[in-house]
Design a protein around this motif. Structure first.
Motif, PDB file in Angstrom:
ATOM      1  N   MET A   1       0.698  -1.403  -0.015  1.00  8.61           N
ATOM      2  CA  MET A   1      -0.039  -0.017   0.151  1.00  8.61           C
ATOM      3  C   MET A   1       0.779   1.366   0.195  1.00  8.61           C
ATOM      4  O   MET A   1       0.425   2.445   0.244  1.00  8.61           O
ATOM      5  N   GLN A   2       2.162   1.195  -0.099  1.00  9.84           N
ATOM      6  CA  GLN A   2       3.087   2.378  -0.032  1.00  9.84           C
ATOM      7  C   GLN A   2       2.556   3.514  -0.873  1.00  9.84           C
ATOM      8  O   GLN A   2       2.556   4.530  -0.303  1.00  9.84           O
ATOM      9  N   GLU A   3       2.279   3.282  -2.174  1.00 11.79           N
ATOM     10  CA  GLU A   3       2.091   4.380  -3.156  1.00 11.79           C
ATOM     11  C   GLU A   3       0.603   5.083  -2.684  1.00 11.79           C
ATOM     12  O   GLU A   3       0.519   6.111  -2.845  1.00 11.79           O
ATOM     13  N   TYR A   4      -0.431   4.117  -2.343  1.00 11.88           N
ATOM     14  CA  TYR A   4      -1.589   4.819  -1.898  1.00 11.88           C
ATOM     15  C   TYR A   4      -1.399   5.610  -0.526  1.00 11.88           C
ATOM     16  O   TYR A   4      -1.799   6.786  -0.424  1.00 11.88           O
ATOM     17  N   ILE A   5      -0.497   5.062   0.333  1.00 14.17           N
ATOM     18  CA  ILE A   5      -0.474   5.807   1.749  1.00 14.17           C
ATOM     19  C   ILE A   5       0.427   7.145   1.444  1.00 14.17           C
ATOM     20  O   ILE A   5       0.201   7.991   2.010  1.00 14.17           O
ATOM     21  N   GLU A   6       1.481   6.962   0.518  1.00 12.71           N
ATOM     22  CA  GLU A   6       2.225   8.240   0.300  1.00 12.71           C
ATOM     23  C   GLU A   6       1.233   9.213  -0.438  1.00 12.71           C
ATOM     24  O   GLU A   6       1.491  10.296   0.010  1.00 12.71           O
TER      25      GLU A   6
ATOM     26  N   PRO B   1      -9.298  20.921   7.409  1.00 17.73           N
ATOM     27  CA  PRO B   1      -8.069  19.940   8.098  1.00 17.73           C
ATOM     28  C   PRO B   1      -8.332  19.464   9.430  1.00 17.73           C
ATOM     29  O   PRO B   1      -8.878  20.411  10.275  1.00 17.73           O
ATOM     30  N   ASP B   2      -8.272  18.118   9.709  1.00 11.76           N
ATOM     31  CA  ASP B   2      -8.474  17.819  11.163  1.00 11.76           C
ATOM     32  C   ASP B   2      -9.958  17.987  11.769  1.00 11.76           C
ATOM     33  O   ASP B   2     -10.195  18.095  13.042  1.00 11.76           O
ATOM     34  N   GLU B   3     -10.690  18.198  10.879  1.00  7.69           N
ATOM     35  CA  GLU B   3     -12.219  18.111  11.477  1.00  7.69           C
ATOM     36  C   GLU B   3     -13.302  16.914  10.808  1.00  7.69           C
ATOM     37  O   GLU B   3     -14.427  17.432  10.960  1.00  7.69           O
ATOM     38  N   GLY B   4     -12.593  16.073  10.426  1.00  5.49           N
ATOM     39  CA  GLY B   4     -13.600  14.798  10.041  1.00  5.49           C
ATOM     40  C   GLY B   4     -12.471  13.795   9.507  1.00  5.49           C
ATOM     41  O   GLY B   4     -11.302  13.955   9.470  1.00  5.49           O
ATOM     42  N   LEU B   5     -13.392  12.732   9.046  1.00  5.52           N
ATOM     43  CA  LEU B   5     -12.639  11.690   8.474  1.00  5.52           C
ATOM     44  C   LEU B   5     -12.794  11.506   7.096  1.00  5.52           C
ATOM     45  O   LEU B   5     -14.170  11.640   6.530  1.00  5.52           O
ATOM     46  N   TYR B   6     -11.748  11.770   6.335  1.00  7.80           N
ATOM     47  CA  TYR B   6     -11.736  11.903   4.771  1.00  7.80           C
ATOM     48  C   TYR B   6     -11.026  10.688   4.192  1.00  7.80           C
ATOM     49  O   TYR B   6      -9.973  10.399   4.622  1.00  7.80           O
ATOM     50  N   ALA B   7     -11.697   9.981   3.279  1.00  6.84           N
ATOM     51  CA  ALA B   7     -11.399   9.004   2.707  1.00  6.84           C
ATOM     52  C   ALA B   7     -10.910   9.223   1.196  1.00  6.84           C
ATOM     53  O   ALA B   7     -11.545  10.145   0.593  1.00  6.84           O
ATOM     54  N   MET B   8      -9.799   8.540   0.625  1.00  7.47           N
ATOM     55  CA  MET B   8      -9.377   8.956  -0.570  1.00  7.47           C
ATOM     56  C   MET B   8      -9.417   7.682  -1.592  1.00  7.47           C
ATOM     57  O   MET B   8      -9.506   6.510  -1.068  1.00  7.47           O
ATOM     58  N   CYS B   9      -9.845   7.955  -2.844  1.00  2.00           N
ATOM     59  CA  CYS B   9      -9.928   6.943  -3.967  1.00  2.00           C
ATOM     60  C   CYS B   9      -8.401   6.279  -3.889  1.00  2.00           C
ATOM     61  O   CYS B   9      -7.487   6.727  -4.103  1.00  2.00           O
ATOM     62  N   PRO B  10      -8.395   4.821  -3.947  1.00  2.00           N
ATOM     63  CA  PRO B  10      -7.144   4.028  -3.979  1.00  2.00           C
ATOM     64  C   PRO B  10      -6.618   3.715  -5.354  1.00  2.00           C
ATOM     65  O   PRO B  10      -5.304   3.480  -5.601  1.00  2.00           O
TER      66      PRO B  10
ATOM     67  N   LYS C   1      -9.094   0.149   4.928  1.00  2.00           N
ATOM     68  CA  LYS C   1      -7.610  -0.091   5.595  1.00  2.00           C
ATOM     69  C   LYS C   1      -6.898   1.037   5.350  1.00  2.00           C
ATOM     70  O   LYS C   1      -6.104   1.280   6.493  1.00  2.00           O
ATOM     71  N   GLU C   2      -6.676   1.691   4.305  1.00  2.00           N
ATOM     72  CA  GLU C   2      -5.785   2.935   4.317  1.00  2.00           C
ATOM     73  C   GLU C   2      -6.419   3.881   5.321  1.00  2.00           C
ATOM     74  O   GLU C   2      -5.300   4.604   6.236  1.00  2.00           O
TER      75      GLU C   2
END
Length: 305
Positions: free
Chosen positions: A195-200, A223-232, A279-280
């Motif tokens: 998952m290195q590239e996704y995490i970076e 920033p730091d005001e919620g949970l944000y998910a990103m496309c993998p 997971k990320e």
């Protein structure tokens, strides 16, 4: 999130062990490290199980591995259900393939010994029941006959495989051969390196506060005001509120579903498995140390190149 909470594990697997000497001898277990566990079963390291300690049955091989569990407890539940398909409440009584024909001395129902056919038929069933069908599971086959048995049962049953299940094969080298790390269970990702590239990618966006607007509702993500998910998906930095992603995924899912399964990214239109994205996110919010290790590895790799 609780400071005691841990990220979704990099790997926790349920495995089907088979004697290479006597194929009828089968053992089902779970582990976060299949290569180490195989060495234990084969007497090459301390540990293992009494049932696999007979020299007359060694060496053992891992013919099938199920990975993608969200926790060790989840894997243990699946392991118990696969070992006890005649008892588990995860399978409705009228759908059971394995039934008890005898009783133990304790009076409890006793199932027949595992066979490759009973294992693959119950794997097919368990990966479709509501308890497990929405997990991002991967079914790995490391021997051709195990995969052939799965294909035969799938065609014979005429029941589709769960849409969230990935079927993977790797027959390059013996699953019981500990002399290589290129094939079989020795090539499974035991840490988060895959998952290195996704995490970076997510780290760079979050650390420089480039969250921008939600890909779904278009609201500014502070920033730091919620949970944000990103496309993998590679090259896509579409980010959004986790509840927006959830509503988006559920809108195209089975009616009545509570936990998302998969969806398409509104930006790149690529397929997303909900479990991969979670997971990320769990690693980013609960595993700062693991993230730092991966980023250091990434920097070293770039310098070496």
């Amino acid at each position: 999130m609780s400071g005691l909470a841990k990220p979704i594990p990099a790997l926790y697997a349920v495995y089907v062990l088979r004697s290479t000497v006597r194929h009828a001898s089968i053992y089902v277990g779970s582990t976060p490290n299949p290569p180490r566990r195989l060495r234990q079963h084969n007497g090459e390291a301390k540990g293992g199980a009494v049932r696999t300690s007979r020299d007359s049955l060694r060496p053992w091989e891992m013919a099938i591995v199920v990975s993608g569990f969200p926790s060790s407890i989840a894997a243990l539940k699946f392991e118990w259900a696969l070992n006890n398909p005649h008892l588990t409440t995860h399978i409705p009584k009228d759908e059971r393939i394995t039934v008890a024909t005898q009783r133990k001395k304790s009076g409890m129902p006793k199932r027949s010994p595992h066979t490759l056919k009973s294992i693959v038929s119950n794997l097919h069933l368990l990966t479709r029941v509501p308890s497990f069908s929405r997990w991002p599971l991967n079914l790995h086959f490391f021997t051709p006959d195990a995969h052939k048995a799965w294909d035969h049962w799938t065609k014979a049953s005429k029941i589709p495989v769960s849409s969230s299940l990935r079927i993977l094969t790797d027959f390059g080298s013996s699953a019981g051969d500990s002399s290589t790390t290129s094939y079989g269970i020795h090539a499974l990702p035991l840490d988060y390196s895959s998952m290195q590239e996704y995490i970076e990618k997510t780290h760079n966006v979050v650390s420089f506060e480039r969250q921008g607007r939600c890909v779904h509702c278009n609201a500014e993500m502070q920033p730091d005001e919620g949970l944000y998910a990103m496309c993998p998906n590679e090259g896509c930095e579409a980010m959004g509120h986790i509840d927006c992603w959830s509503r988006h995924a559920l809108a195209s899912d089975d009616p009545g579903a509570v936990i998302p399964n998969r969806c398409k990214c509104p930006s790149c239109r690529g397929e997303i498995r909900w479990g991969d994205m979670m997971k990320e996110l769990s690693l980013r919010t609960r595993g700062a140390g693991e993230v730092e290790k991966l980023l250091r590895k990434r920097k070293r790799a770039k310098k070496d190149s």
